[in-house]
Design a protein around this motif. Structure first.
Motif, PDB file in Angstrom:
ATOM      1  N   ALA A  74      67.765  51.851 -28.200  1.00  0.00           N
ATOM      2  CA  ALA A  74      69.118  51.505 -27.743  1.00  0.00           C
ATOM      3  C   ALA A  74      69.964  50.985 -28.895  1.00  0.00           C
ATOM      4  CB  ALA A  74      69.040  50.459 -26.623  1.00  0.00           C
ATOM      5  N   ALA A  75      69.349  50.161 -29.758  1.00  0.00           N
ATOM      6  CA  ALA A  75      70.077  49.649 -30.918  1.00  0.00           C
ATOM      7  C   ALA A  75      70.441  50.778 -31.873  1.00  0.00           C
ATOM      8  CB  ALA A  75      69.237  48.596 -31.633  1.00  0.00           C
ATOM      9  N   ALA A  76      69.532  51.738 -32.033  1.00  0.00           N
ATOM     10  CA  ALA A  76      69.801  52.870 -32.919  1.00  0.00           C
ATOM     11  C   ALA A  76      70.935  53.735 -32.369  1.00  0.00           C
ATOM     12  CB  ALA A  76      68.533  53.712 -33.094  1.00  0.00           C
ATOM     13  N   VAL A  77      70.946  53.946 -31.082  1.00  0.00           N
ATOM     14  CA  VAL A  77      72.019  54.732 -30.472  1.00  0.00           C
ATOM     15  C   VAL A  77      73.369  54.048 -30.678  1.00  0.00           C
ATOM     16  CG1 VAL A  77      72.955  55.569 -28.266  1.00  0.00           C
ATOM     17  CG2 VAL A  77      70.532  55.886 -28.793  1.00  0.00           C
ATOM     18  N   ARG A  78      73.370  52.716 -30.566  1.00  0.00           N
ATOM     19  CA  ARG A  78      74.615  51.977 -30.814  1.00  0.00           C
ATOM     20  C   ARG A  78      75.093  52.149 -32.252  1.00  0.00           C
ATOM     21  NH1 ARG A  78      72.009  48.116 -27.394  1.00  0.00           N
ATOM     22  NH2 ARG A  78      71.279  46.895 -29.185  1.00  0.00           N
ATOM     23  N   ARG A  79      74.148  52.382 -33.170  1.00  0.00           N
ATOM     24  CA  ARG A  79      74.524  52.621 -34.571  1.00  0.00           C
ATOM     25  C   ARG A  79      74.991  54.053 -34.811  1.00  0.00           C
ATOM     26  NH1 ARG A  79      69.457  50.573 -35.762  1.00  0.00           N
ATOM     27  NH2 ARG A  79      68.870  52.617 -36.567  1.00  0.00           N
ATOM     28  N   GLY A  80      74.797  54.915 -33.816  1.00  0.00           N
ATOM     29  CA  GLY A  80      75.237  56.295 -33.970  1.00  0.00           C
ATOM     30  C   GLY A  80      74.137  57.322 -34.061  1.00  0.00           C
ATOM     31  N   VAL A  81      72.870  56.918 -33.935  1.00  0.00           N
ATOM     32  CA  VAL A  81      71.768  57.877 -33.958  1.00  0.00           C
ATOM     33  C   VAL A  81      71.838  58.746 -32.707  1.00  0.00           C
ATOM     34  CG1 VAL A  81      69.253  58.124 -33.870  1.00  0.00           C
ATOM     35  CG2 VAL A  81      70.302  56.409 -35.366  1.00  0.00           C
ATOM     36  N   ARG A  82      71.681  60.052 -32.895  1.00  0.00           N
ATOM     37  CA  ARG A  82      71.818  60.983 -31.772  1.00  0.00           C
ATOM     38  C   ARG A  82      70.626  61.932 -31.643  1.00  0.00           C
ATOM     39  NH1 ARG A  82      74.573  57.582 -30.644  1.00  0.00           N
ATOM     40  NH2 ARG A  82      76.797  57.529 -30.094  1.00  0.00           N
ATOM     41  N   GLN A  83      69.531  61.625 -32.335  1.00  0.00           N
ATOM     42  CA  GLN A  83      68.325  62.431 -32.215  1.00  0.00           C
ATOM     43  C   GLN A  83      67.123  61.513 -32.000  1.00  0.00           C
ATOM     44  OE1 GLN A  83      68.937  66.410 -34.859  1.00  0.00           O
ATOM     45  NE2 GLN A  83      68.420  64.599 -36.058  1.00  0.00           N
ATOM     46  N   LEU A  84      66.370  61.790 -30.940  1.00  0.00           N
ATOM     47  CA  LEU A  84      65.122  61.084 -30.668  1.00  0.00           C
ATOM     48  C   LEU A  84      63.984  62.087 -30.698  1.00  0.00           C
ATOM     49  CD1 LEU A  84      63.243  58.798 -29.596  1.00  0.00           C
ATOM     50  CD2 LEU A  84      63.907  59.526 -27.290  1.00  0.00           C
ATOM     51  N   VAL A  85      62.925  61.738 -31.430  1.00  0.00           N
ATOM     52  CA  VAL A  85      61.710  62.552 -31.448  1.00  0.00           C
ATOM     53  C   VAL A  85      60.579  61.704 -30.866  1.00  0.00           C
ATOM     54  CG1 VAL A  85      60.085  63.887 -32.829  1.00  0.00           C
ATOM     55  CG2 VAL A  85      62.507  63.769 -33.510  1.00  0.00           C
ATOM     56  N   ASP A 102      74.674  61.957 -24.958  1.00  0.00           N
ATOM     57  CA  ASP A 102      74.763  62.740 -26.190  1.00  0.00           C
ATOM     58  C   ASP A 102      73.553  62.556 -27.098  1.00  0.00           C
ATOM     59  OD1 ASP A 102      75.401  60.134 -26.703  1.00  0.00           O
ATOM     60  OD2 ASP A 102      77.136  60.560 -27.972  1.00  0.00           O
ATOM     61  N   LEU A 103      72.443  62.066 -26.539  1.00  0.00           N
ATOM     62  CA  LEU A 103      71.213  61.920 -27.309  1.00  0.00           C
ATOM     63  C   LEU A 103      70.324  63.136 -27.082  1.00  0.00           C
ATOM     64  CD1 LEU A 103      69.361  60.052 -29.082  1.00  0.00           C
ATOM     65  CD2 LEU A 103      68.339  59.279 -26.912  1.00  0.00           C
ATOM     66  N   SER A 104      70.037  63.869 -28.149  1.00  0.00           N
ATOM     67  CA  SER A 104      69.111  64.999 -28.069  1.00  0.00           C
ATOM     68  C   SER A 104      67.685  64.481 -28.167  1.00  0.00           C
ATOM     69  CB  SER A 104      69.373  65.994 -29.203  1.00  0.00           C
ATOM     70  OG  SER A 104      70.661  66.568 -29.091  1.00  0.00           O
ATOM     71  N   THR A 132      66.495  67.802 -23.326  1.00  0.00           N
ATOM     72  CA  THR A 132      65.186  67.694 -23.957  1.00  0.00           C
ATOM     73  C   THR A 132      64.652  69.057 -24.368  1.00  0.00           C
ATOM     74  OG1 THR A 132      64.633  65.692 -22.725  1.00  0.00           O
ATOM     75  CG2 THR A 132      62.792  66.945 -23.621  1.00  0.00           C
ATOM     76  N   ARG A 133      64.126  69.111 -25.574  1.00  0.00           N
ATOM     77  CA  ARG A 133      63.464  70.323 -26.061  1.00  0.00           C
ATOM     78  C   ARG A 133      61.983  70.012 -26.225  1.00  0.00           C
ATOM     79  NH1 ARG A 133      68.156  71.665 -30.595  1.00  0.00           N
ATOM     80  NH2 ARG A 133      69.872  71.329 -29.124  1.00  0.00           N
ATOM     81  N   PHE A 134      61.160  70.809 -25.580  1.00  0.00           N
ATOM     82  CA  PHE A 134      59.716  70.616 -25.642  1.00  0.00           C
ATOM     83  C   PHE A 134      59.151  71.412 -26.813  1.00  0.00           C
ATOM     84  CE2 PHE A 134      60.823  69.722 -21.237  1.00  0.00           C
ATOM     85  CZ  PHE A 134      60.133  68.537 -21.010  1.00  0.00           C
ATOM     86  N   VAL A 135      58.430  70.712 -27.685  1.00  0.00           N
ATOM     87  CA  VAL A 135      57.941  71.320 -28.924  1.00  0.00           C
ATOM     88  C   VAL A 135      56.419  71.154 -28.989  1.00  0.00           C
ATOM     89  CG1 VAL A 135      58.215  71.435 -31.427  1.00  0.00           C
ATOM     90  CG2 VAL A 135      60.112  70.583 -30.000  1.00  0.00           C
ATOM     91  N   PRO A 136      55.657  72.187 -28.678  1.00  0.00           N
ATOM     92  CA  PRO A 136      54.195  72.080 -28.740  1.00  0.00           C
ATOM     93  C   PRO A 136      53.695  72.129 -30.176  1.00  0.00           C
ATOM     94  CG  PRO A 136      54.831  74.302 -28.061  1.00  0.00           C
ATOM     95  CD  PRO A 136      56.097  73.499 -28.166  1.00  0.00           C
ATOM     96  N   VAL A 137      52.934  71.096 -30.585  1.00  0.00           N
ATOM     97  CA  VAL A 137      52.431  71.018 -31.957  1.00  0.00           C
ATOM     98  C   VAL A 137      51.039  70.391 -31.955  1.00  0.00           C
ATOM     99  CG1 VAL A 137      52.762  70.019 -34.260  1.00  0.00           C
ATOM    100  CG2 VAL A 137      54.752  70.772 -32.951  1.00  0.00           C
ATOM    101  N   ASP A 138      50.115  70.989 -32.679  1.00  0.00           N
ATOM    102  CA  ASP A 138      48.826  70.375 -32.962  1.00  0.00           C
ATOM    103  C   ASP A 138      48.990  69.644 -34.293  1.00  0.00           C
ATOM    104  OD1 ASP A 138      46.241  69.781 -33.891  1.00  0.00           O
ATOM    105  OD2 ASP A 138      45.376  71.467 -32.787  1.00  0.00           O
ATOM    106  N   PHE A 139      49.006  68.311 -34.265  1.00  0.00           N
ATOM    107  CA  PHE A 139      49.294  67.508 -35.457  1.00  0.00           C
ATOM    108  C   PHE A 139      48.370  67.839 -36.629  1.00  0.00           C
ATOM    109  CE2 PHE A 139      51.487  64.866 -32.381  1.00  0.00           C
ATOM    110  CZ  PHE A 139      52.549  64.351 -33.100  1.00  0.00           C
ATOM    111  N   GLU A 140      47.126  68.188 -36.335  1.00  0.00           N
ATOM    112  CA  GLU A 140      46.159  68.401 -37.405  1.00  0.00           C
ATOM    113  C   GLU A 140      46.212  69.816 -37.982  1.00  0.00           C
ATOM    114  OE1 GLU A 140      44.427  66.082 -38.667  1.00  0.00           O
ATOM    115  OE2 GLU A 140      44.255  64.487 -37.190  1.00  0.00           O
ATOM    116  N   ARG A 141      46.884  70.752 -37.287  1.00  0.00           N
ATOM    117  CA  ARG A 141      46.814  72.147 -37.720  1.00  0.00           C
ATOM    118  C   ARG A 141      48.168  72.814 -37.937  1.00  0.00           C
ATOM    119  NH1 ARG A 141      42.669  71.353 -34.006  1.00  0.00           N
ATOM    120  NH2 ARG A 141      40.598  71.857 -34.806  1.00  0.00           N
ATOM    121  N   GLN A 142      49.240  72.237 -37.406  1.00  0.00           N
ATOM    122  CA  GLN A 142      50.552  72.855 -37.531  1.00  0.00           C
ATOM    123  C   GLN A 142      51.498  71.956 -38.320  1.00  0.00           C
ATOM    124  OE1 GLN A 142      50.756  73.670 -33.068  1.00  0.00           O
ATOM    125  NE2 GLN A 142      51.950  75.388 -33.867  1.00  0.00           N
TER     126      GLN A 142
END
Length: 278
Positions: A74-85, A102-104, A132-142
């Motif tokens: 919430a604090a980051a959004v107030r600063r203008g951040v518009r991307q959450l991962v 407006d938060l992606s 929301t965009r769903f992004v399938p990733v294997d952290f150890e291989r991709q």
């Protein structure tokens, strides 16, 4: 976790978040979708009566770490951040509760776990959030960066990263590769949790570690990475993070509730927030 099998620990955490909604401490973290997304797997309120002290403490930590992360978001959004991962999102429901038009939101998880989550959303009669965009990733291989770029994440813009309940299950190489990549974003900020090694704990802490580590190992998802707080802070500083806040799990729930300081310590767990302001 088997490649084609959803995470068992993600289900366990989701059930703790759902059970928390029935608890006297529900105000610590309210989640109106926590029960709905689980369908028939949702806990009943009477399960609170079966909680022992270790389970109660872990439930409070799970709720408090989510509250901590979302307060800083919430604090980051107030600063203008518009991307959450959300890295390793599991059955977390922030994308369904997202109050920022407006938060992606980019949800990253193991392919099997993410497919299961999307099925849970559909089976519960909820609609997948359009932001929301769903992004399938294997952290150890991709490559995390490659997959997120393909999904539309803009590396030239500040982003907030939530990485809860994942780091202990990864190799240190994978962890620091991810943190190094996050540090490359302008104004990047990440919240994640970790656990201290057995030799850093007293007898009670070692017993708690043995208990929880055995539980996750029994479902094929062992903890493999542990950190000493001062050493981790030094490593984060070397990556370029210049604002670091590290809180022991025992003090985290007390930050948001009336619990005495240190009373809710779970197992030498910590939550840490690191931001690159320069």
């Amino acid at each position: 976790m088997e490649n084609a099998t959803p995470s068992r620990t993600a289900l366990g955490v989701a059930r703790m978040r759902a059970l928390h909604q029935f608890s006297p401490q529900a105000g610590l973290f309210r989640d109106p979708y926590a029960i709905a997304i689980l369908g028939e797997a949702a806990p009943a309120a009477r399960e609170l009566e079966q909680e022992d002290e270790r389970r109660r403490r872990m439930r409070l930590f799970v709720a408090a770490r989510a509250r901590f992360a979302e307060d800083w978001l919430a604090a980051a959004v107030r600063r203008g951040v518009r991307q959450l991962v959300a890295l390793g999102a599991g059955l977390d429901t922030f994308s369904l509760r997202n109050p920022y038009p407006d938060l992606s939101v980019f949800e990253v998880d193991h392919p099997a776990t993410q497919a299961w989550k999307r099925k849970c959303i559909a089976d519960s009669g909820l609609a997948e959030p359009t932001a929301t965009r769903f992004v399938p990733v294997d952290f150890e291989r991709q490559s995390l960066s490659t997959e997120l770029a393909a999904a539309g994440l803009r590396s030239s813009e500040p982003s907030f990263f939530i990485w809860l309940g994942v780091v202990p299950y990864l190799t240190k190489e994978a962890i620091f590769n991810t943190l190094s990549w996050i540090a490359g974003f302008p104004g990047s900020e990440v919240v994640f949790d970790y656990s201290e090694p057995a030799e850093n704990r007293d007898a009670a802490g070692q017993a708690a570690l043995a208990f929880h580590a055995a539980r996750v190992a029994s479902v094929g998802e062992p903890w493999i990475s542990f950190f000493v707080p001062a050493e981790l802070a030094k490593s984060l500083g070397e990556l370029g993070f210049d604002e670091i806040e590290d809180i022991e799990s025992g003090d985290l729930a007390a930050r948001f509730s009336k619990a005495p300081k240190g009373m809710t310590n779970t197992s030498g767990g910590h939550i840490i927030r690191a931001r690159r302001t320069a």
